[in-house]
Design a protein around this motif. Structure first.
Motif, short mmCIF file in Angstrom:
data_model
loop_
_atom_site.label_atom_id
_atom_site.label_comp_id
_atom_site.label_asym_id
_atom_site.label_seq_id
_atom_site.Cartn_x
_atom_site.Cartn_y
_atom_site.Cartn_z
N LEU A 96 39.14 75.08 42.63
CA LEU A 96 38.10 75.34 43.63
C LEU A 96 38.52 76.52 44.53
N ALA A 97 39.81 76.57 44.88
CA ALA A 97 40.30 77.68 45.72
C ALA A 97 40.08 79.01 45.02
N GLY A 98 40.32 79.03 43.71
CA GLY A 98 40.13 80.27 42.93
C GLY A 98 38.68 80.71 42.93
N LYS A 99 37.76 79.74 42.87
CA LYS A 99 36.33 80.09 42.91
C LYS A 99 35.95 80.59 44.30
N HIS A 100 36.42 79.88 45.32
CA HIS A 100 36.06 80.23 46.69
C HIS A 100 36.55 81.63 47.05
N TYR A 101 37.80 81.94 46.69
CA TYR A 101 38.39 83.23 47.05
C TYR A 101 38.43 84.20 45.86
N GLY A 102 37.50 84.03 44.90
CA GLY A 102 37.46 84.88 43.70
C GLY A 102 37.44 86.37 44.00
N GLU A 103 36.79 86.76 45.10
CA GLU A 103 36.69 88.19 45.45
C GLU A 103 38.06 88.80 45.75
N GLU A 162 49.53 83.74 47.90
CA GLU A 162 49.82 83.05 49.17
C GLU A 162 48.57 82.38 49.73
N LEU A 163 47.45 83.08 49.58
CA LEU A 163 46.17 82.56 50.10
C LEU A 163 45.80 81.26 49.38
N ILE A 164 45.95 81.23 48.06
CA ILE A 164 45.62 80.03 47.28
C ILE A 164 46.61 78.90 47.63
N ASP A 165 47.89 79.23 47.72
CA ASP A 165 48.89 78.21 48.09
C ASP A 165 48.57 77.61 49.46
N PHE A 166 48.20 78.48 50.39
CA PHE A 166 47.93 78.03 51.75
C PHE A 166 46.70 77.12 51.81
N ILE A 167 45.62 77.56 51.21
CA ILE A 167 44.35 76.83 51.37
C ILE A 167 44.38 75.49 50.63
N THR A 168 45.32 75.34 49.67
CA THR A 168 45.47 74.07 48.94
C THR A 168 46.64 73.24 49.49
N GLY A 180 34.68 81.21 57.83
CA GLY A 180 33.22 81.21 57.92
C GLY A 180 32.66 82.21 56.93
N SER A 181 31.56 81.87 56.26
CA SER A 181 30.95 82.78 55.28
C SER A 181 30.67 84.13 55.92
N ASP A 182 30.84 85.21 55.12
CA ASP A 182 30.69 86.56 55.68
C ASP A 182 29.29 87.15 55.52
N SER A 183 28.38 86.45 54.83
CA SER A 183 26.99 86.93 54.69
C SER A 183 26.13 85.74 54.27
N PRO A 184 24.82 85.84 54.42
CA PRO A 184 23.96 84.74 53.95
C PRO A 184 24.12 84.48 52.45
N GLU A 185 24.38 85.53 51.66
CA GLU A 185 24.57 85.36 50.22
C GLU A 185 25.86 84.57 49.94
N SER A 186 26.95 84.96 50.63
CA SER A 186 28.21 84.21 50.49
C SER A 186 28.01 82.77 50.93
N ARG A 224 26.41 80.67 48.24
CA ARG A 224 27.36 80.44 47.15
C ARG A 224 28.41 79.39 47.56
N GLU A 225 28.95 79.53 48.76
CA GLU A 225 30.03 78.65 49.21
C GLU A 225 29.52 77.24 49.51
N ILE A 226 28.32 77.13 50.08
CA ILE A 226 27.73 75.80 50.34
C ILE A 226 27.58 75.05 49.01
N ASN A 227 27.08 75.75 47.99
CA ASN A 227 26.90 75.11 46.67
C ASN A 227 28.22 74.74 46.02
N LEU A 228 29.26 75.51 46.35
CA LEU A 228 30.59 75.25 45.79
C LEU A 228 31.21 73.99 46.39
N PHE A 229 30.98 73.77 47.67
CA PHE A 229 31.67 72.68 48.38
C PHE A 229 30.82 71.44 48.61
N PHE A 230 29.50 71.56 48.55
CA PHE A 230 28.64 70.41 48.85
C PHE A 230 27.58 70.23 47.78
#
Ligand code: RTP
Ligand code: MG
Length: 148
Positions: free
Chosen positions: A44-51, A60-66, A116-122, A125-131
């Motif tokens: 899930l971390a990989g999908k969320h921070y895919g960009e 480090e970012l993936i290790d941290f968020i998990t 926090g999401s950086d745009s309405p498009e993000s 995408r992120e709401i659908n990923l997590f909820f």
């Protein structure tokens, strides 16, 4: 009404800042429509921070968020995406203005307590990923008239 995905990161949970962060968005006048404590998997971390895949800080970012539980949320309101980004402050807490969440509670880029999401498009995408849709609650607040 606009919605955004917000998350208290593992450092924010460990430092008991979840309530404070939720409280700021509540007092601002935004409406909470989804909330859960969860442990993010590497997938899930990989999908969320895919960009950010391939960037030097990605591992480090993936290790941290998990590394521990996060508080995942969906907030709703007028211009909620950009207003919450402003309330969070700059990505690097050393540059975030006092009065913002990162400016008040963080010092290090890697541990910046909130997402926090950086745009309405993000956000979509992120709401659908997590909820799932059933986890989001559509309800009227008696105080709607006094906001905005
Ligand atoms: P986030 O997605 O976590 O809410 O943060 P953001 O939009 O403010 O920043 P973003 O560019 O999306 O970066 C995601 C996270 O990666 C870490 N980062 N490190 N060392 C670096 O140059 C660097 N750049 C970004 C930060 O922890 C940032 O929150
Ligand atoms: Mg980002």
């Amino acid at each position: 009404m606009e919605r955004t995905y917000v998350m208290v990161k593992p450092d924010g949970v460990q430092r008991n800042l979840a309530g404070e962060i939720i409280s700021r968005f509540e007092k601002k006048g935004f409406q909470l429509v989804g909330l859960k404590l969860m442990q993010i998997t590497p997938e899930l971390a990989g999908k969320h921070y895919g960009e950010h895949e391939g960037k030097p800080f990605y591992g480090e970012l993936i290790d941290f968020i998990t590394s521990g539980p996060v508080v995942a949320m969906v907030w709703q309101g007028q211009n909620v995406v950009s207003v919450i980004r402003n309330m969070m402050g700059k990505t690097n807490p050393a540059e975030a203005a006092p009065g913002t969440i990162r400016g008040d509670y963080a010092v290090f880029m890697g541990n910046n307590v909130v997402h926090g999401s950086d745009s309405p498009e993000s956000a979509e995408r992120e709401i659908n990923l997590f909820f799932s849709p059933e986890e989001l609650v559509d309800y009227k607040k008696a105080t709607d008239f006094w906001l905005y």
